[in-house]
Design an enzyme around this catalytic site. Structure first.
Site, mmCIF file in Angstrom:
data_model
loop_
_atom_site.group_PDB
_atom_site.id
_atom_site.type_symbol
_atom_site.label_atom_id
_atom_site.label_comp_id
_atom_site.label_asym_id
_atom_site.label_seq_id
_atom_site.Cartn_x
_atom_site.Cartn_y
_atom_site.Cartn_z
ATOM 1 N N GLY A 57 0.800 -1.218 0.000
ATOM 2 C CA GLY A 57 0.000 0.000 0.000
ATOM 3 C C GLY A 57 0.828 1.259 0.000
ATOM 4 O O GLY A 57 0.326 2.338 -0.314
ATOM 5 N N HIS A 58 2.094 1.126 0.343
ATOM 6 C CA HIS A 58 3.039 2.241 0.241
ATOM 7 C C HIS A 58 3.848 2.102 -1.031
ATOM 8 O O HIS A 58 4.003 3.067 -1.787
ATOM 9 C CB HIS A 58 3.964 2.267 1.456
ATOM 10 C CG HIS A 58 5.057 3.284 1.364
ATOM 11 N ND1 HIS A 58 4.819 4.642 1.436
ATOM 12 C CD2 HIS A 58 6.395 3.145 1.182
ATOM 13 C CE1 HIS A 58 5.965 5.286 1.304
ATOM 14 N NE2 HIS A 58 6.934 4.404 1.152
#
Length: 321
Positions: A57-58
């Site tokens: 997600g990063h």
């Protein structure tokens, strides 16, 4: 809230507000200090080790799955005891919103489109998760990345008055093209309930702790297992640092810094190679299209942390100007 407010988002992230040795930084070569170091040594570097890739997600990252006889081990780390050994654990590639300024570190205020970061952890610990909060637990080797066909520079680029022959890393390009496509969607599987509990707490509970590292006991009980689990994809080809390193591995800068994403622990010895590498334009595009935790493509906001201002960070170089 953005990187400037990471320390206010979660009590495990309070170190992100420190001004002691946060990363990344601009490496001002005129202010670096020359120091002789033994050559970096990597054992089993020619082996391709079993790996998976995830999108947390990063950013997407490759993760090594070790077997006893296949460990890739780093030795002779600058500013660390000579006897220390570090296992190769992860490979990250960072990029920014601006196609020309995607690297996290800059050298004399000059960025590159991307930055590869190879993460090694102290063999005294079980894995990178345990080591990352421990004093001197990690080493990260950083390589600046250009994009083939997009630079006006020739293959030989001037670096501090000397020439770097820029290596086109075909294998890394193929890995990025193939596997960033597989993890393009953000596939969250589960999240630790402790994380949600902290988010619901009144933020004033930890606002006044910004800049301070949580206690070892707190980290062990509350922080080490809080990261969301995401779906892994098997990397059939395996990975090796040889996929990433430049032609010239003799010249580098080094300093004591931190993780560049939460929890920002100040446990990293950075080794930033002077000379860059180059990947295909398709590899660059595949990374841009990977989704973040908000389901936006990474090209929208990028994943690079802004340069940090620290009080006392000394950068050494192992080469004469």
């Amino acid at each position: 809230r953005g990187p400037k407010n990471w320390c206010k988002v979660h009590p495990c992230w309070t170190t992100c507000g420190s001004q002691m040795r946060q990363s990344p930084i601009n490496i001002n070569t005129n202010q670096t200090i020359y120091k002789r170091y033994p050559r970096l040594k990597v054992e089993n570097v020619h082996k391709r080790v079993i790996a998976t890739i995830r999108n947390n997600g990063h950013a997407p990252y490759f993760e090594v799955h070790e077997k006893f006889d296949d460990e890739i081990v780093l030795r002779n780390v600058p500013e660390r005891p000579r006897r220390k050994e570090y296992n190769f654990a992860q490979l990250h590639v960072q990029l920014g919103r601006d196609e020309k300024e995607g690297s996290e570190h800059s050298i004399d205020n000059k960025f590159k489109p991307m930055e590869a970061q190879m993460v090694f952890y102290d063999k005294d610990y079980e894995d990178v998760l345990e080591a990352k909060s421990k004093k001197n637990g990690l080493v990260v080797i950083s390589v600046m990345i250009e994009v083939y066909g997009r630079s006006k520079e020739h293959d030989d680029c001037a670096c501090d008055g000397e020439t770097c022959t820029v290596r086109y890393v075909r294998k890394l390009s193929k890995l990025m093209e193939k596997y960033y496509e597989k993890v393009r969607r953000y596939p969250l599987v589960s999240i630790n309930p402790h994380f949600l509990t902290f988010i619901k707490l009144p933020r004033k509970c930890w606002y006044n702790k910004c800049g301070r590292t949580p206690s070892p006991d707190f980290i062990e009980k509350k922080c080490e297992k809080e990261e969301p689990e995401t779906r892994p994809f098997f990397v059939f080809e395996g990975i090796t640092p040889l996929d990433v390193i430049p032609y010239d591995t003799n010249r580098f800068y080094t300093y004591a810094g931190s993780l560049t994403s939460p929890p920002c622990y100040e446990t990293v010895q950075w080794v930033v190679f002077k000379c860059p590498i180059k990947v295909s334009s398709k590899a660059f595009r595949m990374l841009q299209l990977v989704q973040d935790s908000h389901l936006d493509p990474l090209e929208k906001l990028g994943v690079r942390r802004p340069l940090q201002t620290n009080k006392n960070v000394i950068v050494y170089r192992n080469h004469l100007k």
